[in-house]
Write a protein that holds these residues in place. Sequence first.
Motif, mmCIF file in Angstrom:
data_model
loop_
_atom_site.group_PDB
_atom_site.id
_atom_site.type_symbol
_atom_site.label_atom_id
_atom_site.label_comp_id
_atom_site.label_asym_id
_atom_site.label_seq_id
_atom_site.Cartn_x
_atom_site.Cartn_y
_atom_site.Cartn_z
ATOM 1 N N GLN A 291 0.684 -0.912 0.041
ATOM 2 C CA GLN A 291 -0.138 0.057 -0.104
ATOM 3 C C GLN A 291 0.526 1.534 0.206
ATOM 4 O OE1 GLN A 291 -3.818 -0.268 2.252
ATOM 5 N NE2 GLN A 291 -2.932 -1.775 3.718
ATOM 6 N N LEU A 292 2.191 1.312 0.757
ATOM 7 C CA LEU A 292 2.851 2.782 0.487
ATOM 8 C C LEU A 292 3.133 2.472 -0.575
ATOM 9 C CD1 LEU A 292 4.255 1.744 4.659
ATOM 10 C CD2 LEU A 292 2.558 3.959 3.827
ATOM 11 N N LEU A 293 3.954 1.772 -1.041
ATOM 12 C CA LEU A 293 4.407 1.533 -2.335
ATOM 13 C C LEU A 293 3.738 2.175 -3.619
ATOM 14 C CD1 LEU A 293 6.466 -1.817 -2.830
ATOM 15 C CD2 LEU A 293 7.637 0.263 -2.654
ATOM 16 N N ALA A 294 1.710 1.720 -3.022
ATOM 17 C CA ALA A 294 0.810 2.546 -3.991
ATOM 18 C C ALA A 294 0.988 3.561 -3.895
ATOM 19 C CB ALA A 294 0.314 1.666 -4.323
ATOM 20 N N GLY A 295 1.273 4.559 -2.841
ATOM 21 C CA GLY A 295 1.221 5.466 -2.071
ATOM 22 C C GLY A 295 0.213 5.851 -1.603
ATOM 23 N N LYS A 296 -0.757 4.943 -0.596
ATOM 24 C CA LYS A 296 -1.485 4.892 0.362
ATOM 25 C C LYS A 296 -1.885 4.654 1.741
ATOM 26 C CE LYS A 296 -4.733 2.048 -3.531
ATOM 27 N NZ LYS A 296 -4.980 2.812 -3.709
ATOM 28 N N ALA A 297 -2.428 5.373 2.290
ATOM 29 C CA ALA A 297 -1.562 5.694 3.315
ATOM 30 C C ALA A 297 -3.287 4.282 4.163
ATOM 31 C CB ALA A 297 -3.308 7.237 4.077
ATOM 32 N N PRO A 298 -2.084 3.441 4.755
ATOM 33 C CA PRO A 298 -2.660 1.928 5.358
ATOM 34 C C PRO A 298 -3.848 2.681 6.138
ATOM 35 C CG PRO A 298 -0.512 1.923 5.148
ATOM 36 C CD PRO A 298 -0.354 3.395 4.773
ATOM 37 N N LYS A 299 -4.877 1.586 6.344
ATOM 38 C CA LYS A 299 -5.626 1.784 7.539
ATOM 39 C C LYS A 299 -4.912 1.174 9.600
ATOM 40 C CE LYS A 299 -10.078 0.610 9.083
ATOM 41 N NZ LYS A 299 -11.918 -0.440 8.486
ATOM 42 N N ALA A 300 -5.413 2.222 9.531
ATOM 43 C CA ALA A 300 -4.699 2.786 10.706
ATOM 44 C C ALA A 300 -6.207 1.544 11.907
ATOM 45 C CB ALA A 300 -3.728 3.512 11.507
ATOM 46 N N GLU A 301 -5.959 0.258 13.251
ATOM 47 C CA GLU A 301 -6.233 0.506 14.352
ATOM 48 C C GLU A 301 -6.392 1.447 15.419
ATOM 49 O OE1 GLU A 301 -5.945 -3.251 14.421
ATOM 50 O OE2 GLU A 301 -6.927 -3.886 13.045
ATOM 51 N N THR A 302 -4.894 2.151 15.645
ATOM 52 C CA THR A 302 -4.926 2.669 16.395
ATOM 53 C C THR A 302 -3.714 3.309 16.065
ATOM 54 O OG1 THR A 302 -4.232 2.126 19.178
ATOM 55 C CG2 THR A 302 -3.824 0.555 17.750
ATOM 56 N N THR A 303 -3.039 4.128 17.526
ATOM 57 C CA THR A 303 -1.816 4.532 17.671
ATOM 58 C C THR A 303 -0.784 4.246 18.812
ATOM 59 O OG1 THR A 303 -3.157 6.642 15.939
ATOM 60 C CG2 THR A 303 -1.005 7.123 17.634
ATOM 61 N N LEU A 304 0.261 4.311 18.767
ATOM 62 C CA LEU A 304 1.281 3.645 19.168
ATOM 63 C C LEU A 304 2.364 4.725 19.284
ATOM 64 C CD1 LEU A 304 1.490 2.131 21.818
ATOM 65 C CD2 LEU A 304 2.597 0.219 20.436
ATOM 66 N N PHE A 305 2.716 5.486 20.334
ATOM 67 C CA PHE A 305 4.229 6.049 19.940
ATOM 68 C C PHE A 305 4.051 7.002 18.890
ATOM 69 C CE2 PHE A 305 5.668 2.470 22.271
ATOM 70 C CZ PHE A 305 6.092 2.483 22.901
ATOM 71 N N ASN A 306 3.001 7.874 18.491
ATOM 72 C CA ASN A 306 2.614 8.707 17.187
ATOM 73 C C ASN A 306 3.270 8.216 16.405
ATOM 74 O OD1 ASN A 306 1.912 10.717 19.302
ATOM 75 N ND2 ASN A 306 4.066 10.865 19.658
ATOM 76 N N THR A 307 2.668 6.476 16.534
ATOM 77 C CA THR A 307 2.824 5.746 14.813
ATOM 78 C C THR A 307 1.216 5.454 14.505
ATOM 79 O OG1 THR A 307 4.849 6.145 14.929
ATOM 80 C CG2 THR A 307 4.044 3.830 13.416
ATOM 81 N N PRO A 308 0.901 5.259 13.125
ATOM 82 C CA PRO A 308 -0.192 4.790 12.958
ATOM 83 C C PRO A 308 0.226 3.108 13.024
ATOM 84 C CG PRO A 308 0.658 5.989 10.965
ATOM 85 C CD PRO A 308 1.630 6.402 12.541
ATOM 86 N N SER A 309 -1.194 2.363 13.868
ATOM 87 C CA SER A 309 -0.317 0.611 13.949
ATOM 88 C C SER A 309 -1.955 -0.692 14.081
ATOM 89 C CB SER A 309 0.001 0.814 15.642
ATOM 90 O OG SER A 309 0.958 1.656 15.766
ATOM 91 N N GLN A 310 -1.084 -1.136 13.895
ATOM 92 C CA GLN A 310 -2.048 -2.347 13.373
ATOM 93 C C GLN A 310 -1.614 -3.438 14.627
ATOM 94 O OE1 GLN A 310 -2.444 -4.470 10.080
ATOM 95 N NE2 GLN A 310 -3.920 -5.642 10.869
ATOM 96 N N LEU A 311 -2.311 -3.875 15.397
ATOM 97 C CA LEU A 311 -2.291 -4.697 16.902
ATOM 98 C C LEU A 311 -2.836 -5.768 16.391
ATOM 99 C CD1 LEU A 311 -1.887 -2.184 19.352
ATOM 100 C CD2 LEU A 311 0.131 -3.346 17.780
ATOM 101 N N PHE A 312 -2.207 -7.166 16.551
ATOM 102 C CA PHE A 312 -3.194 -8.381 16.620
ATOM 103 C C PHE A 312 -3.352 -9.296 18.068
ATOM 104 C CE2 PHE A 312 -1.895 -8.077 12.302
ATOM 105 C CZ PHE A 312 -2.633 -8.480 12.054
ATOM 106 N N THR A 313 -4.179 -9.141 18.361
ATOM 107 C CA THR A 313 -4.478 -9.734 19.826
ATOM 108 C C THR A 313 -3.701 -11.341 19.338
ATOM 109 O OG1 THR A 313 -6.188 -8.581 20.275
ATOM 110 C CG2 THR A 313 -6.077 -10.864 21.625
ATOM 111 N N PRO A 314 -2.993 -11.852 20.654
ATOM 112 C CA PRO A 314 -2.709 -13.265 20.515
ATOM 113 C C PRO A 314 -3.586 -13.932 21.433
ATOM 114 C CG PRO A 314 -1.015 -11.485 22.230
ATOM 115 C CD PRO A 314 -2.744 -10.985 22.163
#
Length: 358
Positions: A291-314
């Motif tokens: 997605q980044l290669l295509a110039g898109k903004a990936p969907k983030a579920e949350t933000t961690l340390f000011n970074t858009p993030s995707q966190l999976f539940t183990p």
Amino acid sequence: MTRPSLNSIGLAALALSLLSGTSVFAQGAGATVAFLMPDQASTRYEEHDHPGFVAEMSKLCPTCKVLYQNADANASRQQQQFNSVISQGAKVIVIDPVDSTAAASLVKQAQGQGVKVIAYDRPIPSTPADFYVSFDNKAIGKAIAKSLVDHLKAKNIPTADVGVLEINGSPTDAAAGLIRDGIHEGLAEGGYKTLAEYDTPDWAPPKAQQWASGQITRFGKKIVGVVAANDGTGGAAVAALKAAGVNPVPPVTGNDATIAGLQLTIAGDQYNTINKPSEIVAAAAANVAVQLLAGKAPKAETTLFNTPSQLFTPTLITADNLKAEIIDKKINGKPIQTAAALCGGRYAEGCKKLGIIK
């Protein structure tokens, strides 16, 4: 905030694969992507993360080139590898940093040259990357600690004049810090004091074993459990306890569901581990990279340390659910591990007790 569970991971990975048509492939075609992993002390990077990333990239961008390097716990080497992949034309770099603080300068360097950076597994707290993909590390720490505490309470182990040892991960790994924070939360709910705590340099099991041996000499029978941040340090604690003649071995935690950790759980030497199939996070990172290669903004579920993030539940694993979660459950049509991989030699008897083999 709702995070994806392992029950939905297969569908989530499929959905992530269905990006917005040919524009992604067209814009990313022929691009170079780097996948930089931190160490070889854990077998997961060679066995799961790297193959998982390459497999997903080959689906999403067949003409993309993947550069893979492992720093073998050497931050200077990782910096050299980072510089090397930029010189080779990498447009997106996925990095699991050896040193989360030192990696901040790498992020700034890359972004100054128009190169996107995905923090992987371990966050980079002081400088926002373009995206962060991981399992929820704080939730991992809390889960293993609370599971241990609940187990001790169920066995009516008193809290007076006893306690647990805590073996954390590398002090240069921000993910280890999140796991440690989660462990502290989990232990705080139980009433068992922490006798001693150790941050394991480079996550190295020999260093964890040496420290644990000293604490066994120091505290002896006061040790009613060990909260270890991953299977390597957990196995080191088990080895130290057995070498000291402690019998029975008190419950020891782990994380990563490695073959060794699962086998110790089957044998009854390790109480729990965490199932977090690395291929899932690797596939998610590949999706974000394309997605980044295509110039898109990936969907983030949350933000961690000011970074858009995707966190999976183990998923927490004990002997009670090991067969159901590791042998019976399928990810992309395959079990997490097979009976053949886990049940050889001295582990056959434990596998029979758990119904894994007959």
